[in-house]
Design an enzyme around this catalytic site. Structure first.
Site, mmCIF file in Angstrom:
data_model
loop_
_atom_site.group_PDB
_atom_site.id
_atom_site.type_symbol
_atom_site.label_atom_id
_atom_site.label_comp_id
_atom_site.label_asym_id
_atom_site.label_seq_id
_atom_site.Cartn_x
_atom_site.Cartn_y
_atom_site.Cartn_z
ATOM 1 N N HIS A 126 -53.052 38.104 -59.251
ATOM 2 C CA HIS A 126 -52.746 38.925 -58.076
ATOM 3 C C HIS A 126 -52.569 40.365 -58.526
ATOM 4 C CE1 HIS A 126 -51.158 34.961 -56.313
ATOM 5 N NE2 HIS A 126 -52.325 35.236 -55.762
ATOM 6 N N GLU A 309 -44.356 31.788 -63.304
ATOM 7 C CA GLU A 309 -43.729 32.950 -62.668
ATOM 8 C C GLU A 309 -42.762 33.522 -63.700
ATOM 9 O OE1 GLU A 309 -44.540 33.981 -59.671
ATOM 10 O OE2 GLU A 309 -45.573 32.252 -58.788
#
Length: 494
Positions: A126, A309
């Site tokens: 992203h 993450e």
């Protein structure tokens, strides 16, 4: 008047308190809020908020201190020159706007096909999550600088082919947005197992196609992508067939939980998360998504992939990058090293000619198959440590073999030698059928056999059979009645 002043002071203090409570977590805020997320819907809403942040919050100032795309390209090429003895640089394609998707391969024999497993890290999937691209450059430089000094660095370089793609979405980074230049979320652009989306390969984004072609060229054993916005190691499945937020494990759920735990417990504080037990989560139990890269890797490429993450803040201040590298360093290294420190590894051969076979490896009770290499017949099966597993090797045209292994004390090297299903008699018949029966000499020979000389031919067959019987009996007599047991070895052959 005093009363108004006090009221004004109270309002200012209240507003500042609310503002600080809404701020994104920084490195000083090492743990997530203390309340437990027992309700899965709460976790789902948290994920929605993280993914749909207002783009207005991502200012150009946040990119200060981060490498630009040009800086990143220069850093990769400079690394290739500085560490050419243990690396090579190559491209898997281009982004929508033509920026090359450059990969760093690190190995003592880069570019060569070996029986060592391959691992890949991908950053910046992203565009607004750039920490991964910085950490992967740091990882490459650390391995280069410490290859001859640190045992773990040496172990990884000599036993794994490590591939690093610092940025999968350079266009999104330059545009300061989540999607690519076409505003497509690349982690929703892969074929999905539950819903027929993106089945047309030509309709996918060039970055997505580049990843898919990459995995057709290289047989990766495991991999991980680096994201931001939370602190957790996420594993398959990422979605469920009814789209509900619930735990939905894949066939290798135990192996993935173990793999995610390696990263979490090697991290500075991921495993102490109060939102995610032990700092790991099943994707569908946290936030179901479809068209993700993680599940596609496992289903279509035989690659065990995690979604990591690695920072509470998607785009932290660049001054925090050294601390983020410190917090994630051992996790990044240990996850790669685990590829050869656990599981079962080996090769598949043919007993007929000793050549490697591109067979398949399955484990009883786990509905998943790993394919061996076409050239070397090597396989690498990631498994969680356990008392025992039954491993089965199969290959079309060969008899399958199975054996039991124990993984409670490190990895196991297990080679299979498979016997052809075709017998000697069938091979002879096959050779007769494959002959050129149109030739004149062949026709005359067949007429000779089945003509007036049939009785002579029958007698010859009987004589040959009797001689074969005597030969086999004599051979059995020469076989010793006992055999010498060899010493214990790490490599087992069945």
């Amino acid at each position: 008047m005093v009363m108004k002043t006090n009221l004004l002071s109270f309002l200012i203090l209240f507003a500042s308190t609310i503002s600080s409570s809404l701020a994104k977590g920084s490195l000083q805020q090492t743990l997530l809020p203390s309340e437990e997320f027992n309700d899965c819907s709460n976790a789902s809403r948290t994920r929605h908020l993280l993914e749909n942040e207002s783009q207005a919050q991502i200012s150009v100032d946040l990119a200060q201190g981060y490498m630009s795309n040009d800086d990143l390209e220069w850093a990769i090429k400079e690394f290739g020159q500085r560490c050419s003895n243990i690396s090579r640089i190559y491209s898997i394609g281009n982004s929508v706007n033509g920026f090359p998707l450059l990969v760093i391969e690190i190995s003592d024999k880069p570019g060569e096909e070996e029986t060592k497993p391959a691992f890949k890290y991908i950053g910046n999937v992203h565009g607004d999550e750039p920490v991964g691209r910085e950490l992967l450059i740091s990882l490459a430089n650390w391995l280069c600088d410490n290859y001859l000094k640190d045992p773990l660095a040496k172990f990884i370089v000599e036993n794994v082919h490590l591939h690093l793609l610092p940025s999968m979405n350079p266009d999104g980074f330059s545009l300061r947005k989540r999607g690519n230049a076409n505003n497509i979320d690349l982690n929703r652009d892969f074929p999905d197992q539950f819903f027929s989306v993106n089945d047309d390969e030509d309709s996918r984004q060039p970055e997505t196609r580049a990843i898919m072609n990459w995995l057709r060229d290289i047989r990766f054993t495991a991999s991980a992508t680096l994201h931001g916005g939370a602190l957790v190691a996420n594993y398959p499945w990422d979605g469920s067939e009814d789209k509900r937020t619930k735990y939905y494990g894949c066939p290798d759920d135990d192996a993935f939980r173990f793999m995610a735990s390696i990263y979490s417990h090697s991290h500075y504080n991921m495993s102490s998360s109060k939102e995610f037990l032990s700092g790991i989560t099943n994707g569908a139990a946290w936030y179901p998504l479809y068209g993700g890269m993680q599940d596609w890797n496992y289903i279509h490429a035989g690659c065990f992939e995690l979604t990591l993450e690695i920072s509470d803040n998607k785009w932290p201040n660049a001054t925090e990058l050294p601390i983020l590298w410190k917090y994630n360093k051992m996790s990044l290294l240990n996850l790669v090293a685990s590829l050869v420190k656990t599981g079962v590894h080996g090769r598949i051969y043919s007993s007929a000619d000793g050549k490697p076979l591109p067979g398949s490896i399955a484990v009883s009770g786990i509905n998943y198959t790993v394919t061996a290499g076409k050239t070397l017949g090597d396989y690498h099966r990631f498994l969680a440590p356990r008392d025992k597993y039954e491993v089965v090797a199969t290959m079309i045209g060969y008899k399958s073999k199975n054996t039991t292994i124990w993984l409670d004390d490190g990895p196991v090297t297990l080679d299979f030698v498979l016997d052809p299903e075709v017998s000697i008699k069938e091979s002879v018949l096959q050779n007769v059928y494959d002959c050129d029966c149109n030739s004149k000499s062949t026709q005359e020979f067949v007429q000779f056999l089945w003509g007036a000389h049939l009785e002579v031919f029958f007698i010859l067959i009987v004589i040959l059979g009797f001689l074969l019987f005597l030969f086999r009996r004599r051979a059995k007599i020469k076989v010793p009645t006992s055999r010498q047991l060899s010493g214990s070895k790490k490599t087992v052959e069945v």
